[in-house]
Design a protein around this motif. Structure first.
Motif, PDB file in Angstrom:
ATOM      1  N   ILE A   9       0.830  -1.200   0.000  1.00  0.00           N
ATOM      2  CA  ILE A   9       0.000   0.000   0.000  1.00  0.00           C
ATOM      3  C   ILE A   9       0.864   1.249   0.000  1.00  0.00           C
ATOM      4  O   ILE A   9       0.571   2.237  -0.698  1.00  0.00           O
ATOM      5  N   VAL A  10       1.957   1.232   0.764  1.00  0.00           N
ATOM      6  CA  VAL A  10       2.848   2.391   0.802  1.00  0.00           C
ATOM      7  C   VAL A  10       3.462   2.643  -0.569  1.00  0.00           C
ATOM      8  O   VAL A  10       3.593   3.793  -1.015  1.00  0.00           O
ATOM      9  N   LYS A  11       3.824   1.590  -1.271  1.00  0.00           N
ATOM     10  CA  LYS A  11       4.390   1.757  -2.608  1.00  0.00           C
ATOM     11  C   LYS A  11       3.361   2.311  -3.590  1.00  0.00           C
ATOM     12  O   LYS A  11       3.686   3.147  -4.447  1.00  0.00           O
ATOM     13  N   VAL A  12       2.118   1.856  -3.475  1.00  0.00           N
ATOM     14  CA  VAL A  12       1.063   2.402  -4.335  1.00  0.00           C
ATOM     15  C   VAL A  12       0.851   3.883  -4.040  1.00  0.00           C
ATOM     16  O   VAL A  12       0.663   4.699  -4.956  1.00  0.00           O
ATOM     17  N   ILE A  13       0.898   4.232  -2.758  1.00  0.00           N
ATOM     18  CA  ILE A  13       0.744   5.639  -2.381  1.00  0.00           C
ATOM     19  C   ILE A  13       1.865   6.481  -2.974  1.00  0.00           C
ATOM     20  O   ILE A  13       1.633   7.587  -3.489  1.00  0.00           O
ATOM     21  N   ASP A  14       3.100   5.990  -2.919  1.00  0.00           N
ATOM     22  CA  ASP A  14       4.228   6.735  -3.479  1.00  0.00           C
ATOM     23  C   ASP A  14       4.046   6.977  -4.973  1.00  0.00           C
ATOM     24  O   ASP A  14       4.250   8.102  -5.463  1.00  0.00           O
ATOM     25  N   LYS A  15       3.684   5.938  -5.705  1.00  0.00           N
ATOM     26  CA  LYS A  15       3.461   6.104  -7.144  1.00  0.00           C
ATOM     27  C   LYS A  15       2.333   7.094  -7.425  1.00  0.00           C
ATOM     28  O   LYS A  15       2.386   7.876  -8.376  1.00  0.00           O
ATOM     29  N   TRP A  16       1.319   7.071  -6.605  1.00  0.00           N
ATOM     30  CA  TRP A  16       0.138   7.899  -6.829  1.00  0.00           C
ATOM     31  C   TRP A  16       0.417   9.369  -6.527  1.00  0.00           C
ATOM     32  O   TRP A  16       0.037  10.252  -7.297  1.00  0.00           O
TER      33      TRP A  16
END
Length: 902
Positions: A430-437
Motif C-alpha cells: 500500500i505504501v508503494k502504491v501511495i508513493d506512485k500515486w
C-alpha cells in the motif's frame, strides 16, 4: 429394560425398608438386578458380579466419581432409551427419578443412578465395563478383579491417585478370592511425583519409574490381588494386555512431539480429523499427567497446522492481492522464527541423550519452553482468524490492514510487537502504491486493493468528479480519513494538470524524500520504528498535497484566469454590472413585450451588443466578452419575451470543471429570479414617473380624477416600498454578503476542491436566500403572485391614464374652440354643443372614473392579501434574514392590523 430395573429396585427397596430389613433386601435386589442383566447365568459369575456391585454401592461416595449430577445421569438414561427405540418409557424415567428423590432412606441416589447406567452400557456392549466413576468405587473394601478384559489396555490410567492411565471399560471377574486388602486400594497407591508404593505383606512394593515408563510386570502386579501371582492369570488375557500396553520413554515421546510441532504425524501421535486435534494412540501407555502434558504440547502443532494451511492456500491465490501475499510472507517469517525454536529443541534433545543429569530434556521442561511460542502462535492464529472475516471470505487490501491493525490495540507488549512486525511487511504494497500515486499520478493497483479506484471509461470532461473515487471500506484504520482524502486529491490533481490543463511542468517540492530520511525512527509513534507512518508517510503526504494543490491553483488562476471568470458570473448573471443591466432593460423592453413565439435571436443580438457598448462592460477582458451570450429558453403557451430571455456564459476545459452545466443552470435560475425582480422594479419606476407627470396635467383640468390619482399614488408608493425593501435585501444581505464570504474562502483555499466547495456553498446560499430551494417554494409562489399583481397594476395604470389623457384632450379641444370664438367676437355657445359636452363629461365621471376607482380597489385588495400571506410565510422561515425582511416590509404593522381585522 433399564426402566423396569429401576422401578423394581425402588419398589423392593421401599418394601424392605418398611419391613425393617433393609440390608438383606438391598443385597437381594442387587442380586436379582445383576441376574437380570447378565446373559450368562453362571452362578459363580453371578455371585462375583453381585459382590462387585455391592462394593461399588457401599464405597462409591468416598472417592472421586463422575462430574455428572443426577439430572445429567437421568438425561443420559433418556438418551439411551431413545437410541434403543423405547420412547414410551421416557416419561416414566422422570417419574421414577422423582420418587427416588422423595425417598429419604436412600442417600446415594447419584451412585445408584450411575451404577444403573453403567450396567446398562455393559449389557449393550456384551461385557461388564463400568465407567470411570464405577471403577473409582472398586478401589476399596473388596478385592480387585482377578481377570481383566481384553479391551482394558487404557484401564490402567483410570485409578485416582495412582500412576495415571486411561481405559474405557473393565470386564466382570469371578470373585473367587477372599482377600480383604486389595493392592488396588487407594492406600496402596501414590500420585506421580510422590513416594514409591509402600511394601505389602503379600506383594513387593511397586515404584513408578519416569513418566510413562512403568513396566508390564509392574502394571500386572498392581492389578492382581495380594498373594495371587501374575502367572495364575489366564494366558490369553496376559498376552493381550502385554501386547496392548506399549511402553514409551520421555526421549521417544519428545522426539515425536518435535515432529508434531511441525504438524507432522508420528507413529504414536496422529491427527484426529474428527476431533480436529493431534491425539496419542490408544495403545501407548502414558499416565494421566503425561497425557495432559502431551495434549498441551500437541496444541502447538495443531495451531501451527492451521497457520500453515492458511499460508499454503492463500500464498498462490492471485485474488488475495499483493497485500494478502505480503501477509502470507509475514506469517512465513514468523513461522521461520518458530522453526528456529524447534531446531534448538532438536539440538537440545540430541545433546541430552544418555545424560542422566538435570540437563536432560523432559516433558515438563518442554512444556515450560514451549509456553512462549504457544502464546505467540495463538496470537498469530487469532490474527489469521480475524483476517478471514465474518462471511468466510478473507479481507483484502486496506480491509486486511485494518483487521491486522485492530490487534495492535492491546496491552501485551509481546503481542503488540508481533503485530508491528507483521504490519511493517503487510503495509509495504500500500505504501508503494501511495508513493506512485502522489508523486507520478500513476495508480498501480491490479488487484483493486487500494482505497482509490479509477474508471478509464470516464472522459476528461468528468475527470475531477467521476473518474477517481474513494473506496471507504479499503481505507486502513491507521490512516485518518483526512489523509486519505489528501492522497486522493494529490493524484487526481496531477492527472488533472496533465490531461485537462495540458501542463507537464515539474511540480516544485514534490519529490520523494531521501531513503535515509524514511528510515529514521519515529519516537512516540504508534508503530515506533516498525512502520514509521507518523514520521515518514504523513509528512510526505502533506508535502505532496501542498505542492500539488498550490501548483494547480496557480495554473488555473494565471493561465486560465479562473478568478476572472467567477467575477464575470457575478457581474452578468447576478446583475452586478448595473449600467449594463439598465441599458439591456431599456433596449429590450419593446421586443420582450411581444409574445414568446415572435421572439427571434437575430432581433435581440443587436440590442445586447448595444448594451455592452453603452456600458462599462465593454472594458471587460476579451475572453470574458467572447464567452458572454444569451439564449432563448423553451417557449410555453402564453409566455412573453420576458419569460424566455436569459443571459448565457460558455465555459470550456478546465474552467468547466468549476462552471459545470449544473452550475450554469443554477446561475440561470438565479438570473431569471433577479431579472424578474429587476423588471418589476423597472416597470414600477416607469409607473411612478408617468404618475408624477400626468398628475400635473390631469389634476387641474379634471377635478373628478383627483381621488383616483390619490389612490393610484398611494398604491404605487405601497408597491414601491415592497419592491425597494426586497431589492435591498437581495442586493446587500444576499448577494454582497455571500460574495464577500466567497472571496474570503477563495483566498484561503488550499486546493481545487476547496474552490469547488466554496463556490457550491455560495450558490447554495443564494438559492436558499432567494427562495429558490424546495423548502421555500410557498414563499416563491407568493412572491411571484405579488410581482404579477404589480405588473397587472402597471398595465391598468397605463390604460387608466390613456383614458384620462383622452378625456383631457376632449376638454382642451372644447375650451380651445370656445376661446377661438371669443377671439372672433362671437359671444355665447351653441346650446347643442354645450349640452353634448356636459353629457360627455357626466358620462366620463359616472362610468370611467367610477370604473377606475373599482379597478384600483380590487387591485389594492388583491395586492394587500398577497402581501399579508407572504409576510405570514416569512415569519415562519428558519432564516433570520428572511424574518428581518418581514419586519422591514411591515415596519408600521399596517398589514398585521389588516390581517387582524379580517
Amino acid at each position: 429394560m433399564l426402566f423396569n430395573q429401576q422401578e423394581k429396585l425402588h419398589d423392593n427397596k421401599s418394601r424392605s425398608t418398611r419391613n425393617g430389613s433393609s440390608e438383606p433386601a438391598i443385597e437381594g435386589l442387587v442380586h436379582n438386578l445383576c441376574k437380570s442383566l447378565l446373559k450368562d447365568q453362571n452362578p459363580v459369575k453371578l455371585e462375583e458380579t453381585t459382590r462387585s456391585a455391592l462394593r461399588f454401592l457401599t464405597n462409591f461416595n468416598e472417592f472421586h466419581h463422575s462430574n455428572k449430577d443426577e439430572a445429567a445421569l437421568v438425561e443420559a438414561m433418556k438418551q439411551k432409551l431413545h437410541e434403543s427405540g423405547k420412547i414410551e418409557h421416557l416419561y416414566n424415567i422422570g417419574l421414577l427419578h422423582t420418587r427416588l428423590q422423595q425417598n429419604q432412606s436412600l442417600t446415594n441416589r447419584k451412585s445408584v443412578l450411575h451404577f444403573l447406567l453403567s450396567m446398562t452400557n455393559h449389557c449393550d456392549e456384551k461385557a461388564v465395563g463400568p465407567s470411570l466413576s464405577f471403577r473409582s468405587g472398586l478401589l476399596t473394601s473388596t478385592p480387585a478383579p482377578s481377570i481383566i478384559g481384553a479391551n482394558d489396555s487404557r484401564a490402567l490410567n483410570s485409578l485416582k491417585g495412582s500412576c495415571k492411565y486411561d481405559s474405557s471399560n473393565l470386564s466382570s471377574v469371578p470373585y473367587g478370592s477372599t482377600h480383604k486388602d486389595s493392592l488396588l486400594s487407594s492406600q496402596n497407591f501414590t500420585s506421580f511425583g510422590s513416594k514409591p508404593f509402600p511394601n505389602s505383606s503379600d506383594h513387593s512394593s511397586i515404584t513408578p519409574g519416569p513418566l510413562g515408563t512403568m513396566t508390564s510386570q509392574q502394571i500386572m502386579s498392581s492389578l492382581v490381588p495380594s498373594g495371587l501371582p501374575t502367572t495364575q492369570l489366564p494366558n490369553s488375557y496376559r498376552d493381550k494386555m502385554l501386547n496392548n500396553s506399549k511402553q514409551m520413554d520421555d526421549t521417544d515421546l519428545i522426539r515425536q512431539i518435535l515432529f508434531v510441532f511441525q504438524s507432522i504425524e508420528s507413529k504414536d501421535i496422529k491427527l484426529n480429523h474428527r476431533e480436529n486435534a493431534f491425539c496419542v494412540a490408544s495403545e501407548v501407555n502414558v499416565d494421566r499427567r503425561g497425557k495432559q502434558l502431551l495434549h498441551r504440547l500437541c496444541e502447538l502443532g495443531w495451531i501451527h497446522l492451521r497457520i500453515s494451511k492458511f499460508v499454503k492456500v492463500r500464498r498462490d491465490d492471485r485474488k488475495y492481492g499483493l497485500v494478502g501475499q505480503a501477509f502470507c510472507a509475514a506469517l512465513e517469517q514468523e513461522i521461520s522464527e518458530y522453526y528456529r525454536f524447534v531446531s534448538v529443541l532438536q539440538a537440545q534433545l540430541q545433546s541430552s541423550q544418555g545424560d542422566s543429569t538435570s540437563n536432560k530434556l523432559t516433558l515438563h521442561k518442554l512444556v515450560v519452553w514451549a509456553s512462549e511460542p504457544l502464546e505467540r502462535l495463538k496470537w498469530i492464529a487469532s490474527l489469521v482468524d480475524n483476517c478471514k472475516g465474518n462471511s468466510g471470505e478473507c479481507y483484502r487490501g486496506g480491509e486486511l490492514l485494518s483487521a491486522i491493525h485492530s490487534f495492535i490495540q492491546t496491552g501485551d507488549e509481546e503481542a503488540r510487537a508481533i503485530t508491528r512486525r507483521i504490519m511493517k511487511i503487510v503495509s509495504q504494497p500500500i505504501v508503494k502504491v501511495i508513493d506512485k500515486w502522489i508523486y507520478n499520478g500513476e495508480l498501480q493497483d491490479p488487484y483493486q486493493e487500494f482505497f482509490v479506484s479509477a474508471d478509464p471509461a470516464i472522459g476528461v470532461e468528468q475527470l475531477w468528479y467521476e473518474r477517481y473515487k474513494m473506496r471507504t471500506n479499503m481505507i486502513p484504520s491507521f490512516l485518518p480519513l483526512e489523509q486519505a482524502n489528501k492522497i486522493l486529491l494529490v493524484g487526481k490533481s496531477i492527472n488533472f494538470l496533465r490531461l485537462v490543463c495540458h501542463d507537464r511542468s515539474p511540480i516544485l517540492n514534490n519529490e520523494p524524500l531521501p531513503s535515509h530520511y524514511r528510515d529514521l525512527p519515529a519516537e512516540g509513534n504508534v508503530f515506533d520504528d516498525q512502520l514509521n507512518f507518523a514520521h515518514d508517510l504523513m509528512p510526505r503526504i502533506d508535502r505532496a498535497y501542498k505542492a500539488t494543490s498550490t501548483h494547480l491553483l496557480r495554473v488555473l488562476n494565471d493561465r486560465y484566469k479562473l478568478n476572472m471568470h467567477i467575477h464575470a458570473l457575478r457581474k452578468f448573471f447576478l446583475l452586478g454590472q448595473g449600467d449594463f443591466i439598465r441599458h439591456l432593460l431599456d433596449n429590450l423592453q419593446d421586443e420582450l413585450k411581444k409574445p414568446a413565439e415572435k421572439i427571434f435571436r437575430y432581433n435581440l443580438q443587436g440590442h445586447v451588443e448595444a448594451a455592452i457598448r453603452a456600458s462599462n462592460a465593454q472594458f471587460e477582458d476579451k475572453d470574458v466578452l467572447s464567452r458572454l451570450d444569451f439564449r432563448i429558453l423553451q417557449r410555453n403557451k402564453g409566455d412573453s419575451g420576458w419569460n424566455v430571455f436569459s443571459l448565457d456564459y460558455h465555459a470550456d476545459p478546465p474552467i468547466n470543471t468549476l462552471i459545470t452545466p449544473q452550475v450554469t443552470n443554477e446561475y440561470l435560475k438565479i438570473f431569471m429570479f433577479l431579472w424578474r425582480a429587476k423588471r418589476v422594479r423597472h416597470h414600477l419606476t416607469e409607473v411612478w414617473m408617468k404618475s408624477m407627470e400626468y398628475t400635473r396635467k390631469l389634476s387641474p383640468c379634471i377635478p373628478e380624477l383627483r381621488g383616483v390619482l390619490h389612490k393610484c399614488h398611494s398604491l404605487t408608493a405601497e408597491m414601491w416600498n415592497f419592491v425597494h425593501q426586497f431589492h435591498y435585501y437581495i442586493a446587500f444581505e444576499v448577494l454582497e454578503c455571500s460574495w464577500a464570504d466567497l472571496q474570503k474562502t477563495l483566498g484561503e483555499a488550499k486546493d481545487f476542491d476547496c474552490v469547488i466547495r466554496a463556490h457550491h456553498n455560495f450558490l447554495e446560499t443564494l438559492m436558499r436566500r432567494c427562495l429558490l430551494d424546495k423548502p421555500s417554494s410557498n414563499l416563491l409562489k407568493g412572491l411571484r403572485g405579488i410581482f404579477g399583481e404589480i405588473l397587472k397594476f402597471q398595465v391598468m395604470h397605463d390604460e387608466m391614464f390613456e383614458e384620462s389623457l383622452r378625456e383631457l384632450k376632449f376638454r382642451r379641444n372644447y375650451q380651445k374652440n370656445r376661446d377661438e370664438k371669443e377671439a372672433k367676437g362671437v359671444w355665447g355657445q351653441d346650446d347643442e354643443e354645450e349640452e353634448e359636452e356636459i353629457q360627455r363629461q357626466r358620462t366620463f365621471r359616472k362610468d370611467k372614473v367610477s370604473g377606475m376607482r373599482r379597478q384600483l380597489s380590487i387591485c389594492a385588495k388583491a395586492y394587500q392579501d398577497l402581501v399579508i400571506a407572504f409576510l405570514h410565510e416569512l415569519t415562519q422561515a428558519t432564516d433570520c434574514n428572511l424574518r428581518n425582511l418581514s419586519w422591514r416590509l411591515d415596519f408600521n404593522e399596517t398589514y398585521r392590523n389588516k390581517s387582524k381585522n379580517k
